[in-house]
Write a protein that holds these residues in place. Structure first.
Motif, PDB file in Angstrom:
ATOM      1  N   PRO A  61       0.831  -1.365   0.259  1.00  0.00           N
ATOM      2  CA  PRO A  61      -0.074  -0.020  -0.018  1.00  0.00           C
ATOM      3  C   PRO A  61       0.801   1.289   0.110  1.00  0.00           C
ATOM      4  N   GLU A  62       0.532   2.451  -0.522  1.00  0.00           N
ATOM      5  CA  GLU A  62       1.238   3.536  -1.107  1.00  0.00           C
ATOM      6  C   GLU A  62       1.548   4.059   0.678  1.00  0.00           C
ATOM      7  N   ASP A  63       0.717   4.028   1.438  1.00  0.00           N
ATOM      8  CA  ASP A  63       0.944   4.630   2.844  1.00  0.00           C
ATOM      9  C   ASP A  63       1.834   3.898   3.664  1.00  0.00           C
ATOM     10  N   ARG A  64       2.330   2.579   3.292  1.00  0.00           N
ATOM     11  CA  ARG A  64       3.105   1.997   3.804  1.00  0.00           C
ATOM     12  C   ARG A  64       4.418   1.415   3.041  1.00  0.00           C
ATOM     13  N   LEU A  65       5.007   2.561   2.199  1.00  0.00           N
ATOM     14  CA  LEU A  65       6.052   2.301   1.406  1.00  0.00           C
ATOM     15  C   LEU A  65       7.340   3.184   1.746  1.00  0.00           C
ATOM     16  N   LEU A  66       8.544   2.665   2.025  1.00  0.00           N
ATOM     17  CA  LEU A  66       9.699   3.665   2.099  1.00  0.00           C
ATOM     18  C   LEU A  66      10.746   3.023   1.161  1.00  0.00           C
ATOM     19  N   VAL A  67      11.602   4.019   0.933  1.00  0.00           N
ATOM     20  CA  VAL A  67      12.916   3.927   0.018  1.00  0.00           C
ATOM     21  C   VAL A  67      14.208   4.174   0.850  1.00  0.00           C
ATOM     22  N   GLU A  68      15.082   3.212   0.586  1.00  0.00           N
ATOM     23  CA  GLU A  68      16.275   3.295   1.350  1.00  0.00           C
ATOM     24  C   GLU A  68      17.726   2.889   0.447  1.00  0.00           C
ATOM     25  N   THR A  69      18.927   3.333   0.719  1.00  0.00           N
ATOM     26  CA  THR A  69      20.042   2.659   0.091  1.00  0.00           C
ATOM     27  C   THR A  69      20.709   1.664   0.895  1.00  0.00           C
ATOM     28  N   ASP A  70      20.658   1.408   2.239  1.00  0.00           N
ATOM     29  CA  ASP A  70      21.423   0.585   2.965  1.00  0.00           C
ATOM     30  C   ASP A  70      23.000   0.992   2.649  1.00  0.00           C
ATOM     31  N   ALA A  71      23.486   2.069   2.292  1.00  0.00           N
ATOM     32  CA  ALA A  71      24.741   2.649   2.071  1.00  0.00           C
ATOM     33  C   ALA A  71      25.453   2.261   3.218  1.00  0.00           C
ATOM     34  N   PRO A  72      26.523   1.701   2.944  1.00  0.00           N
ATOM     35  CA  PRO A  72      27.526   1.701   1.866  1.00  0.00           C
ATOM     36  C   PRO A  72      27.345   0.417   1.194  1.00  0.00           C
ATOM     37  N   TYR A  73      26.071  -0.296   1.187  1.00  0.00           N
ATOM     38  CA  TYR A  73      26.055  -1.673   0.586  1.00  0.00           C
ATOM     39  C   TYR A  73      25.097  -1.408  -0.545  1.00  0.00           C
ATOM     40  N   LEU A  74      24.813  -2.518  -1.152  1.00  0.00           N
ATOM     41  CA  LEU A  74      23.820  -2.729  -2.280  1.00  0.00           C
ATOM     42  C   LEU A  74      23.358  -1.577  -3.090  1.00  0.00           C
ATOM     43  N   ALA A  75      24.472  -1.022  -3.669  1.00  0.00           N
ATOM     44  CA  ALA A  75      24.200   0.047  -4.657  1.00  0.00           C
ATOM     45  C   ALA A  75      23.296  -0.235  -5.653  1.00  0.00           C
ATOM     46  N   PRO A  76      22.456   0.643  -6.143  1.00  0.00           N
ATOM     47  CA  PRO A  76      21.387   0.180  -7.188  1.00  0.00           C
ATOM     48  C   PRO A  76      21.912   0.162  -8.644  1.00  0.00           C
ATOM     49  N   VAL A  77      21.149  -0.257  -9.472  1.00  0.00           N
ATOM     50  CA  VAL A  77      21.604  -0.091 -10.666  1.00  0.00           C
ATOM     51  C   VAL A  77      21.264   1.392 -11.128  1.00  0.00           C
ATOM     52  N   PRO A  78      22.140   1.976 -12.086  1.00  0.00           N
ATOM     53  CA  PRO A  78      23.142   1.753 -12.699  1.00  0.00           C
ATOM     54  C   PRO A  78      24.528   1.425 -11.936  1.00  0.00           C
ATOM     55  N   HIS A  79      24.778   1.673 -10.692  1.00  0.00           N
ATOM     56  CA  HIS A  79      25.975   1.859  -9.926  1.00  0.00           C
ATOM     57  C   HIS A  79      26.119   0.359  -9.066  1.00  0.00           C
ATOM     58  N   ARG A  80      25.766  -0.695  -9.660  1.00  0.00           N
ATOM     59  CA  ARG A  80      25.721  -1.870  -8.829  1.00  0.00           C
ATOM     60  C   ARG A  80      27.241  -2.247  -8.926  1.00  0.00           C
TER      61      ARG A  80
END
Length: 255
Positions: free
Chosen positions: A196-215
């Motif tokens: 549900p849209e009201d339960r969603l969060l975003v994160e990096t967990d940096a310095p780990y798990l860099a997203p595409v295109p920086h994987r």
């Protein structure tokens, strides 16, 4: 504007930023990241985590001991409650269960998790929950220890929809990291579409798990934008709408 709801600023290699945390934070601001939560994983380094939050207004922090940390690194409930009461501490964790990297009798890990939940209830702070290969026990302990009272987030989510649904039923939020951008993460993207849209969060967990295109590179908070862009595409909404919603969700959970 975006919020990186889970990163480890104290563990990021600052070499690409000339050794300067201010430059890293400026890069985050340029990418539209207005705030970040620096998450504690052991007590030894908690003073540095806290110091970063005290120095930078765009940084908050948590206090806790990661489930995979050495058993000797435990904090008692009283200490967790006391430190959770400090002004820049908004959550307890990260805590939880990890049966992937830990083998044998793991009762000490389950007791650590229970202690963190009890501390969160006493302190009135939400939980940051790590779970890996421990679905049934994670959910059972959350239920048994009354985690409904605290709220919290299943961070860096990689499990299936059934666990997400049961976590949502417990009042938890679900946070996605750069893993959701990986080519082989189609099943995870389907889970992300259903939260549900009201339960969603975003994160990096940096310095780990860099997203595409920086994987494969060292991650940092500016790249939470790539996670948000992926989720906006998966969910069929504009990036601006997803950013606004996840920012509102962060403030609803962590204050």
């Amino acid at each position: 504007m975006l919020i990186d709801s889970h990163c480890h600023l104290d563990r990021i290699d600052l070499t690409p930023f000339a050794g300067d945390m201010d430059r890293l934070l400026a890069a985050a601001a340029e990418a539209g990241v207005e705030h970040m939560l620096c998450v504690s994983i052991d007590m030894e380094n908690f003073p540095r985590v806290r110091a970063l939050a005290e120095r930078y207004p765009q940084v908050s922090c948590s206090v806790g001991v990661h489930p995979s940390a050495d058993a000797a690194a435990d904090a008692d409930e009283e200490t967790l409650v006391r430190l959770a009461g400090e002004p820049r501490v908004v959550a307890i964790g990260e805590t939880g269960l990890d049966y992937h990297y830990n083998q044998g009798d793991l009762e000490w890990q389950r007791e650590r998790f229970r202690r963190h939940i009890r501390a969160a209830r006493a302190a009135g702070k939400p939980l940051i929950i790590h779970t890996r290969d421990a679905r049934a026990d994670t959910l059972a302990i959350l239920e048994e220890e009354g985690a409904r009272e605290t709220g919290g987030v299943l961070h860096c989510y990689t499990e299936d929809w059934d666990m997400a649904r049961r976590g949502l039923d417990l009042g938890l939020y679900v946070s996605f990291s750069g893993i959701v951008t990986f080519r082989n993460a189609e099943a995870l993207r389907e889970v992300a579409r259903r939260v549900p849209e009201d339960r969603l969060l975003v994160e990096t967990d940096a310095p780990y798990l860099a997203p595409v295109p920086h994987r494969g590179k060292g991650n940092h908070p500016a790249w939470v934008r790539h996670v948000a862009e992926c989720l906006a595409g998966v969910r069929g909404v504009p990036l601006e709408a997803l950013a606004a919603q996840t920012t509102a969700n962060y403030h609803a959970l962590f204050g």
